[in-house]
Design a protein around this motif. Sequence first.
Motif, mmCIF file in Angstrom:
data_model
loop_
_atom_site.group_PDB
_atom_site.id
_atom_site.type_symbol
_atom_site.label_atom_id
_atom_site.label_comp_id
_atom_site.label_asym_id
_atom_site.label_seq_id
_atom_site.Cartn_x
_atom_site.Cartn_y
_atom_site.Cartn_z
ATOM 1 N N ALA A 47 91.179 45.593 74.331
ATOM 2 C CA ALA A 47 91.411 44.482 75.454
ATOM 3 C C ALA A 47 92.278 44.514 76.176
ATOM 4 O O ALA A 47 92.163 44.061 77.517
ATOM 5 C CB ALA A 47 91.269 43.149 74.316
ATOM 6 N N SER A 48 93.572 45.024 75.730
ATOM 7 C CA SER A 48 94.683 44.862 76.738
ATOM 8 C C SER A 48 94.588 46.087 77.767
ATOM 9 O O SER A 48 95.006 45.861 78.767
ATOM 10 C CB SER A 48 96.117 45.372 75.981
ATOM 11 O OG SER A 48 96.517 44.465 74.883
ATOM 12 N N ASN A 73 82.827 46.130 69.084
ATOM 13 C CA ASN A 73 82.449 44.876 68.548
ATOM 14 C C ASN A 73 81.121 45.005 67.692
ATOM 15 O O ASN A 73 80.803 44.218 66.773
ATOM 16 C CB ASN A 73 82.404 43.778 69.900
ATOM 17 C CG ASN A 73 83.725 43.352 70.073
ATOM 18 O OD1 ASN A 73 84.796 43.214 69.159
ATOM 19 N ND2 ASN A 73 83.601 42.737 71.385
ATOM 20 N N GLU A 113 92.334 45.672 84.760
ATOM 21 C CA GLU A 113 92.000 44.673 85.757
ATOM 22 C C GLU A 113 93.131 44.391 86.780
ATOM 23 O O GLU A 113 92.971 44.051 87.951
ATOM 24 C CB GLU A 113 91.320 43.525 85.145
ATOM 25 C CG GLU A 113 89.936 43.773 84.564
ATOM 26 C CD GLU A 113 89.395 42.732 83.733
ATOM 27 O OE1 GLU A 113 89.974 41.484 83.889
ATOM 28 O OE2 GLU A 113 88.282 42.794 82.995
ATOM 29 N N PHE A 114 94.397 43.996 86.162
ATOM 30 C CA PHE A 114 95.452 43.706 86.858
ATOM 31 C C PHE A 114 95.905 44.738 88.060
ATOM 32 O O PHE A 114 96.278 44.451 89.176
ATOM 33 C CB PHE A 114 96.562 43.344 85.941
ATOM 34 C CG PHE A 114 96.589 42.049 85.530
ATOM 35 C CD1 PHE A 114 96.867 40.946 86.347
ATOM 36 C CD2 PHE A 114 96.620 41.921 84.074
ATOM 37 C CE1 PHE A 114 96.650 39.786 85.764
ATOM 38 C CE2 PHE A 114 96.292 40.442 83.668
ATOM 39 C CZ PHE A 114 96.738 39.438 84.329
ATOM 40 N N ARG A 125 90.348 46.694 68.554
ATOM 41 C CA ARG A 125 89.798 45.694 69.425
ATOM 42 C C ARG A 125 91.071 45.238 70.297
ATOM 43 O O ARG A 125 90.810 45.078 71.633
ATOM 44 C CB ARG A 125 89.142 44.510 68.617
ATOM 45 C CG ARG A 125 88.602 43.605 69.534
ATOM 46 C CD ARG A 125 87.261 43.257 68.799
ATOM 47 N NE ARG A 125 87.611 42.414 67.784
ATOM 48 C CZ ARG A 125 86.782 41.583 67.264
ATOM 49 N NH1 ARG A 125 85.621 41.311 67.909
ATOM 50 N NH2 ARG A 125 87.086 40.709 66.200
ATOM 51 N N ASN A 126 92.255 44.885 69.826
ATOM 52 C CA ASN A 126 93.346 44.459 70.598
ATOM 53 C C ASN A 126 93.930 45.344 71.565
ATOM 54 O O ASN A 126 93.882 44.978 72.773
ATOM 55 C CB ASN A 126 94.450 43.821 69.638
ATOM 56 C CG ASN A 126 94.158 42.725 69.085
ATOM 57 O OD1 ASN A 126 93.213 41.885 69.581
ATOM 58 N ND2 ASN A 126 95.044 42.252 67.917
ATOM 59 N N PRO A 127 93.991 46.807 71.235
ATOM 60 C CA PRO A 127 94.437 47.553 72.179
ATOM 61 C C PRO A 127 93.434 47.751 73.417
ATOM 62 O O PRO A 127 93.840 47.851 74.586
ATOM 63 C CB PRO A 127 94.797 48.810 71.493
ATOM 64 C CG PRO A 127 94.754 48.412 70.041
ATOM 65 C CD PRO A 127 94.114 47.053 69.953
ATOM 66 N N ASP A 161 93.049 44.773 90.892
ATOM 67 C CA ASP A 161 93.312 43.533 91.720
ATOM 68 C C ASP A 161 94.451 43.804 92.605
ATOM 69 O O ASP A 161 94.723 42.640 93.138
ATOM 70 C CB ASP A 161 93.127 42.441 90.941
ATOM 71 C CG ASP A 161 91.738 42.343 90.203
ATOM 72 O OD1 ASP A 161 90.744 42.919 90.425
ATOM 73 O OD2 ASP A 161 91.627 41.311 89.178
ATOM 74 N N LEU A 189 84.871 48.493 74.159
ATOM 75 C CA LEU A 189 85.123 47.331 73.456
ATOM 76 C C LEU A 189 83.765 46.670 73.035
ATOM 77 O O LEU A 189 83.681 46.258 71.800
ATOM 78 C CB LEU A 189 85.890 46.310 74.439
ATOM 79 C CG LEU A 189 86.332 45.247 73.806
ATOM 80 C CD1 LEU A 189 87.489 45.320 72.822
ATOM 81 C CD2 LEU A 189 87.087 44.292 74.981
ATOM 82 N N ARG A 235 92.018 47.166 79.056
ATOM 83 C CA ARG A 235 90.970 46.507 79.802
ATOM 84 C C ARG A 235 91.390 45.377 80.828
ATOM 85 O O ARG A 235 91.237 45.692 82.045
ATOM 86 C CB ARG A 235 89.683 46.008 79.062
ATOM 87 C CG ARG A 235 88.485 45.457 80.111
ATOM 88 C CD ARG A 235 87.600 44.551 79.344
ATOM 89 N NE ARG A 235 88.153 43.384 78.645
ATOM 90 C CZ ARG A 235 87.291 42.355 77.824
ATOM 91 N NH1 ARG A 235 86.056 42.670 77.799
ATOM 92 N NH2 ARG A 235 87.954 41.458 77.438
ATOM 93 N N GLY A 236 91.955 44.569 80.310
ATOM 94 C CA GLY A 236 92.664 43.612 81.060
ATOM 95 C C GLY A 236 93.848 44.219 81.980
ATOM 96 O O GLY A 236 93.839 43.937 83.313
ATOM 97 N N LEU A 237 94.545 45.103 81.519
ATOM 98 C CA LEU A 237 95.667 45.672 82.522
ATOM 99 C C LEU A 237 95.167 46.574 83.581
ATOM 100 O O LEU A 237 95.573 46.357 84.694
ATOM 101 C CB LEU A 237 96.792 46.532 81.418
ATOM 102 C CG LEU A 237 97.437 45.794 80.539
ATOM 103 C CD1 LEU A 237 98.227 46.807 79.350
ATOM 104 C CD2 LEU A 237 98.538 44.752 81.159
#
Lengths: 126, 380
Positions: B171-172, B211, B178-179, B167-169, B182, B207, B174-176
């Motif tokens: 989430a990273s 979950n 997005e950066f 899950r943590n990797p 953007d 993800l 996905r978030g990275l």
Amino acid sequence: MNFKGSILLVDDETHIRKYVSLILKQLGATNIIEASNGEEALAVFQSKKPDIVLLDISMPLLNGLETLKKLKEMDPECTVIMLTSMVNRQSIDEALALGAANYIRKDTPKEEIATAIKETIELRFP
Amino acid sequence: MEPPTQSPDSEYSGRRVLVVDDDRLNIRILSGILKSEGYVFAEASSGERALEIYPSFRPNLVLLDVMMAGINGYEACRELKRLYGDDCAPIVFITAKNEADDVVEGLAAGGADYLAKPFQKKEVVARIRTHLRGQMLAEQQKLLVAQLSKANAAKNRFLGMAAHDLRNPLASIRGLAEFLRDGVVGDLTPDQLDLINTIHTASQSMLRMVNELLDVATIESGELKVVPSDHNLCELIEKSVYLANIDAAKKNTHISFTPPVAPPSAWIDAAKIQQVVDNLLNNAVKYSPPGSRIIAEYNWDAQHRSFGVKDQGPGIPENERDKLFKDFGRLSVQPTGGEKSTGLGLAICRKIVEAHQGTIVAENLPVGGCEFRVTLPVHS
């Protein structure tokens, strides 16, 4: 947000530190210090006196809750936001009871992570 | 495995039989028969003695006379059943007369069968064998069930650990992504942007799946804990609709929700029910053709709170209805935008709703599409 204080970001996973520090930078933070475990966090906390600590709960060596306890012994007023990887109600309640200001689930969308950090900072540093 | 080398006669040799009778002659006859079959046998001359011997001898079968001084056979049988429950060896009554009343009372007391005196050797041998076979099979079955539930618990632990660590990797990632998307670290060419969007969508759906697996592992291991309190369910729905509309907009679909005036609160575990609401809204978007209109509703009466979602999808094929709320119960109906599914979402919803003592149902609408409705009782 215009927060010029220093933030200590503690997580044993490099990718999480990279990810969360980008969120912090987007919030306008410029002074971000990283630590990869609880022991290191305590040492940095003592030497650099950061305004806010973002603290992972599950870490090897010294876990987040133990680290939080020691941080609060050093400075009962310190602002600590817990980073969690799941809704573990028990550790969250324990952290809040120990004086954590807030908690954030790392797998929530980054906008929500940003909002939670922002709200805590605005509350503690009006 | 080697094929059994023993003759069929000694298939159960070494099995333990306890004979309880106050008549020495009967014991002698039965012991002769039992020894010829290779069984280990112990004798007791009364019901009381049988109860004493039972725990140390641990028989695989008990032959129990009905008429005895002291406690009679039925009472001894009831006592053995009370003490050892399902683990008690099968009990075969020995009756002097083959009378229906005796047989009925013996079976009612928990007996498995009866043998009528005078004994017919062939019949005694056959009946004892039958019951020993049954007892052995039951024993094997019990062992197998224990092994399987242990294996299942291990599977759930493994599933939980694996999902949790992924899950943590994710989430990273996905978030990275997005950066990057953007333009936080610089402008991207359209091709680069396309790749980043693919990484983002893939990590997002992974993800979600991870979950769901984690939820199933939690639910299956019996660790689903619902902690309800008073919550504004209407506001929760409004927020979920707002977020689901972001994805829906990509398919030119819109979810409408008109919050009713002065909605009452509900007795719910907010995080868990939000998961249900999100899942139903996402499903409606997922299975409706682009450009659809989805309607979410919040209703109530004195005893219930209910949340409904009406979509314009293909509805539920009648012959697949029973699969709808089961684990991995994917139907033939396909998502309309290439979305991924584990087939676990609705099974999780059902378990969460049931943990709230509520119900979840799905109905095909006469005008096409279907409606999912969750009904929750108010706190008494």
